[in-house]
Design a protein around this motif. Structure first.
Motif, PDB file in Angstrom:
ATOM      1  N   TYR A  11       0.863   0.356 -14.305  1.00 37.90           N
ATOM      2  CA  TYR A  11      -0.102   1.374 -13.895  1.00 37.90           C
ATOM      3  C   TYR A  11      -0.753   1.981 -15.124  1.00 37.90           C
ATOM      4  O   TYR A  11      -0.075   2.309 -16.101  1.00 37.90           O
ATOM      5  CB  TYR A  11       0.572   2.482 -13.082  1.00 37.90           C
ATOM      6  N   ALA A  12      -2.060   2.148 -15.053  1.00 34.82           N
ATOM      7  CA  ALA A  12      -2.800   2.725 -16.179  1.00 34.82           C
ATOM      8  C   ALA A  12      -2.451   4.202 -16.336  1.00 34.82           C
ATOM      9  O   ALA A  12      -2.142   4.880 -15.351  1.00 34.82           O
ATOM     10  CB  ALA A  12      -4.302   2.569 -15.936  1.00 34.82           C
ATOM     11  N   PRO A  13      -2.512   4.704 -17.567  1.00 31.06           N
ATOM     12  CA  PRO A  13      -2.324   6.151 -17.751  1.00 31.06           C
ATOM     13  C   PRO A  13      -3.300   6.930 -16.868  1.00 31.06           C
ATOM     14  O   PRO A  13      -4.448   6.533 -16.696  1.00 31.06           O
ATOM     15  CB  PRO A  13      -2.635   6.353 -19.239  1.00 31.06           C
ATOM     16  N   GLY A  14      -2.807   8.011 -16.287  1.00 27.08           N
ATOM     17  CA  GLY A  14      -3.627   8.821 -15.394  1.00 27.08           C
ATOM     18  C   GLY A  14      -3.449   8.482 -13.928  1.00 27.08           C
ATOM     19  O   GLY A  14      -3.924   9.205 -13.064  1.00 27.08           O
ATOM     20  N   THR A  15      -2.743   7.376 -13.631  1.00 25.29           N
ATOM     21  CA  THR A  15      -2.479   6.996 -12.239  1.00 25.29           C
ATOM     22  C   THR A  15      -1.392   7.891 -11.662  1.00 25.29           C
ATOM     23  O   THR A  15      -0.453   8.270 -12.355  1.00 25.29           O
ATOM     24  CB  THR A  15      -2.036   5.518 -12.155  1.00 25.29           C
ATOM     25  N   VAL A  16      -1.521   8.208 -10.384  1.00 26.28           N
ATOM     26  CA  VAL A  16      -0.478   8.925  -9.645  1.00 26.28           C
ATOM     27  C   VAL A  16       0.252   7.904  -8.788  1.00 26.28           C
ATOM     28  O   VAL A  16      -0.378   7.164  -8.029  1.00 26.28           O
ATOM     29  CB  VAL A  16      -1.083  10.040  -8.765  1.00 26.28           C
ATOM     30  N   VAL A  17       1.578   7.849  -8.917  1.00 24.88           N
ATOM     31  CA  VAL A  17       2.398   6.932  -8.135  1.00 24.88           C
ATOM     32  C   VAL A  17       3.392   7.770  -7.333  1.00 24.88           C
ATOM     33  O   VAL A  17       4.156   8.544  -7.915  1.00 24.88           O
ATOM     34  CB  VAL A  17       3.157   5.929  -9.032  1.00 24.88           C
ATOM     35  N   VAL A  18       3.356   7.626  -6.013  1.00 31.62           N
ATOM     36  CA  VAL A  18       4.282   8.338  -5.138  1.00 31.62           C
ATOM     37  C   VAL A  18       5.286   7.320  -4.608  1.00 31.62           C
ATOM     38  O   VAL A  18       4.906   6.347  -3.965  1.00 31.62           O
ATOM     39  CB  VAL A  18       3.550   9.009  -3.959  1.00 31.62           C
ATOM     40  N   GLY A  60       0.081   2.689   0.506  1.00 33.11           N
ATOM     41  CA  GLY A  60      -1.244   2.173   0.227  1.00 33.11           C
ATOM     42  C   GLY A  60      -1.819   2.792  -1.024  1.00 33.11           C
ATOM     43  O   GLY A  60      -1.142   3.538  -1.737  1.00 33.11           O
ATOM     44  N   THR A  61      -3.069   2.465  -1.286  1.00 30.21           N
ATOM     45  CA  THR A  61      -3.764   2.978  -2.467  1.00 30.21           C
ATOM     46  C   THR A  61      -4.973   3.781  -2.015  1.00 30.21           C
ATOM     47  O   THR A  61      -5.723   3.346  -1.145  1.00 30.21           O
ATOM     48  CB  THR A  61      -4.207   1.811  -3.380  1.00 30.21           C
ATOM     49  N   GLN A  62      -5.129   4.941  -2.597  1.00 33.72           N
ATOM     50  CA  GLN A  62      -6.256   5.821  -2.326  1.00 33.72           C
ATOM     51  C   GLN A  62      -6.785   6.332  -3.659  1.00 33.72           C
ATOM     52  O   GLN A  62      -6.201   6.063  -4.711  1.00 33.72           O
ATOM     53  CB  GLN A  62      -5.827   7.018  -1.465  1.00 33.72           C
ATOM     54  N   THR A  63      -7.868   7.068  -3.610  1.00 31.15           N
ATOM     55  CA  THR A  63      -8.333   7.807  -4.784  1.00 31.15           C
ATOM     56  C   THR A  63      -8.500   9.263  -4.387  1.00 31.15           C
ATOM     57  O   THR A  63      -8.718   9.578  -3.211  1.00 31.15           O
ATOM     58  CB  THR A  63      -9.683   7.265  -5.332  1.00 31.15           C
ATOM     59  N   ILE A  64      -8.368  10.125  -5.364  1.00 25.52           N
ATOM     60  CA  ILE A  64      -8.602  11.540  -5.109  1.00 25.52           C
ATOM     61  C   ILE A  64     -10.104  11.721  -4.922  1.00 25.52           C
ATOM     62  O   ILE A  64     -10.884  11.460  -5.835  1.00 25.52           O
ATOM     63  CB  ILE A  64      -8.047  12.418  -6.239  1.00 25.52           C
ATOM     64  N   SER A  65     -10.476  12.135  -3.724  1.00 24.56           N
ATOM     65  CA  SER A  65     -11.897  12.262  -3.398  1.00 24.56           C
ATOM     66  C   SER A  65     -12.402  13.695  -3.538  1.00 24.56           C
ATOM     67  O   SER A  65     -13.604  13.920  -3.637  1.00 24.56           O
ATOM     68  CB  SER A  65     -12.158  11.764  -1.971  1.00 24.56           C
ATOM     69  N   ALA A  68      -4.942  21.538  -3.338  1.00 28.87           N
ATOM     70  CA  ALA A  68      -4.930  20.312  -2.535  1.00 28.87           C
ATOM     71  C   ALA A  68      -5.797  19.274  -3.216  1.00 28.87           C
ATOM     72  O   ALA A  68      -6.850  19.595  -3.773  1.00 28.87           O
ATOM     73  CB  ALA A  68      -5.429  20.578  -1.115  1.00 28.87           C
ATOM     74  N   MET A  69      -5.328  18.044  -3.181  1.00 30.94           N
ATOM     75  CA  MET A  69      -6.078  16.891  -3.660  1.00 30.94           C
ATOM     76  C   MET A  69      -6.204  15.943  -2.468  1.00 30.94           C
ATOM     77  O   MET A  69      -5.194  15.453  -1.955  1.00 30.94           O
ATOM     78  CB  MET A  69      -5.354  16.239  -4.841  1.00 30.94           C
ATOM     79  N   TYR A  70      -7.424  15.747  -2.006  1.00 27.73           N
ATOM     80  CA  TYR A  70      -7.695  14.964  -0.812  1.00 27.73           C
ATOM     81  C   TYR A  70      -7.727  13.483  -1.178  1.00 27.73           C
ATOM     82  O   TYR A  70      -8.317  13.098  -2.192  1.00 27.73           O
ATOM     83  CB  TYR A  70      -9.017  15.416  -0.197  1.00 27.73           C
ATOM     84  N   LEU A  71      -7.114  12.657  -0.314  1.00 24.71           N
ATOM     85  CA  LEU A  71      -6.959  11.233  -0.611  1.00 24.71           C
ATOM     86  C   LEU A  71      -7.966  10.410   0.168  1.00 24.71           C
ATOM     87  O   LEU A  71      -7.805  10.171   1.370  1.00 24.71           O
ATOM     88  CB  LEU A  71      -5.529  10.795  -0.301  1.00 24.71           C
ATOM     89  N   GLY A  72      -9.034  10.009  -0.531  1.00 23.52           N
ATOM     90  CA  GLY A  72     -10.089   9.200   0.070  1.00 23.52           C
ATOM     91  C   GLY A  72     -10.650   9.868   1.303  1.00 23.52           C
ATOM     92  O   GLY A  72     -10.841  11.080   1.339  1.00 23.52           O
ATOM     93  N   SER A  73     -10.902   9.064   2.354  1.00 27.33           N
ATOM     94  CA  SER A  73     -11.397   9.613   3.616  1.00 27.33           C
ATOM     95  C   SER A  73     -10.259   9.727   4.629  1.00 27.33           C
ATOM     96  O   SER A  73     -10.497   9.943   5.809  1.00 27.33           O
ATOM     97  CB  SER A  73     -12.515   8.725   4.167  1.00 27.33           C
ATOM     98  N   SER A  74      -9.016   9.586   4.144  1.00 28.32           N
ATOM     99  CA  SER A  74      -7.855   9.669   5.037  1.00 28.32           C
ATOM    100  C   SER A  74      -7.600  11.122   5.439  1.00 28.32           C
ATOM    101  O   SER A  74      -8.225  12.051   4.932  1.00 28.32           O
ATOM    102  CB  SER A  74      -6.609   9.096   4.341  1.00 28.32           C
ATOM    103  N   LEU A  75      -6.657  11.312   6.322  1.00 28.80           N
ATOM    104  CA  LEU A  75      -6.237  12.656   6.724  1.00 28.80           C
ATOM    105  C   LEU A  75      -5.218  13.239   5.744  1.00 28.80           C
ATOM    106  O   LEU A  75      -4.790  14.375   5.920  1.00 28.80           O
ATOM    107  CB  LEU A  75      -5.605  12.613   8.126  1.00 28.80           C
ATOM    108  N   TYR A  76      -4.833  12.455   4.735  1.00 29.71           N
ATOM    109  CA  TYR A  76      -3.731  12.846   3.867  1.00 29.71           C
ATOM    110  C   TYR A  76      -4.194  13.569   2.610  1.00 29.71           C
ATOM    111  O   TYR A  76      -5.292  13.351   2.110  1.00 29.71           O
ATOM    112  CB  TYR A  76      -2.904  11.621   3.478  1.00 29.71           C
ATOM    113  N   VAL A  82      -4.365   6.835  -6.695  1.00 27.68           N
ATOM    114  CA  VAL A  82      -3.082   7.271  -6.150  1.00 27.68           C
ATOM    115  C   VAL A  82      -2.461   6.086  -5.415  1.00 27.68           C
ATOM    116  O   VAL A  82      -3.065   5.533  -4.495  1.00 27.68           O
ATOM    117  CB  VAL A  82      -3.235   8.460  -5.191  1.00 27.68           C
ATOM    118  N   VAL A  83      -1.264   5.696  -5.830  1.00 27.78           N
ATOM    119  CA  VAL A  83      -0.547   4.582  -5.208  1.00 27.78           C
ATOM    120  C   VAL A  83       0.679   5.151  -4.503  1.00 27.78           C
ATOM    121  O   VAL A  83       1.508   5.814  -5.136  1.00 27.78           O
ATOM    122  CB  VAL A  83      -0.106   3.536  -6.257  1.00 27.78           C
TER     123      VAL A  83
END
Length: 196
Positions: A63-70, A102-107, A144-152, A192-193
């Motif tokens: 994972y590249a630096p700056g990635t969030v892994v949960v 899954g994989t998302q991005t902070i939107s 809060a950091m919103y994950l893509g267009s998901s509800l999460y 975000v992974v």
């Protein structure tokens, strides 16, 4: 004299532990447990040691630096620093049936976000408010950091006892002090992974 001192100490401890008569109690929408109405900077909250301390740890992975892994099975979130290190935080994750990977991005990022329960949650819990303004009583906590267009979202929580547990409807919960730290490290577009 010694008995009197012990009795006074016990009485004072009981008074300190008793809730205020006029204190309002909010109910957590996911766990249906009482929520603290104190902001995360209140002395009582700040005095509690976090259930899972934030720390820099050894981390291996592509994972590249700056990635969030949960890692939901560990109930830990890693912010990858690079050079084999990451900041590790304790998190609360989705309860059975609400876990995901899954994989998302902070939107989007939001300080003291407002909360509008999604339709799916309102169908399960019609007793929930349709809107709650941001602030220390809000279930989304300090950030809060919103994950893509998901509800999460990755968001704060005023209930430290839920960190390290599978209790949410799929969101990733953090202690308020930890979510503020992560919020300051990430940007919109951060990857975000989420792993099971």
């Amino acid at each position: 004299m010694r008995r009197l001192a012990i009795a006074c100490a016990l009485s004072l401890a009981a008074l300190a532990a008793a809730p205020a008569a006029n204190a309002s109690v909010l109910i957590d929408p996911d766990t249906r447990q009482p929520m603290s109405a104190l902001p995360f900077t209140a002395p009582r909250e700040a005095a509690r040691a976090p259930a899972i301390p934030r720390e820099v740890v050894a981390f291996s992975g592509a994972y590249a630096p700056g990635t969030v892994v949960v890692n939901t099975s560990e109930r830990r979130l890693y912010f990858v620093l690079g050079n084999g290190q990451a900041v590790r935080y304790g998190v609360g994750v989705g309860r059975p049936g609400f876990d995901w990977a899954g994989t998302q991005t902070i939107s989007r990022k939001q300080e003291w976000p407002d909360w509008r329960p999604p339709v799916q949650m309102l169908q399960r819990r019609p007793d929930l408010p349709r809107f709650m303004a941001g602030g220390p009583d809000n279930p989304l906590g300090a950030r809060a950091m919103y994950l893509g267009s998901s509800l999460y979202r990755i968001h704060g929580s005023n209930e430290p006892h839920t960190i390290g547990q599978a209790v949410s409807s799929g969101c990733i919960r953090m202690l308020n002090e930890d979510v503020v730290d992560l919020y300051n490290r990430v940007r919109v577009g951060t990857r975000v992974v989420v792993l099971r």
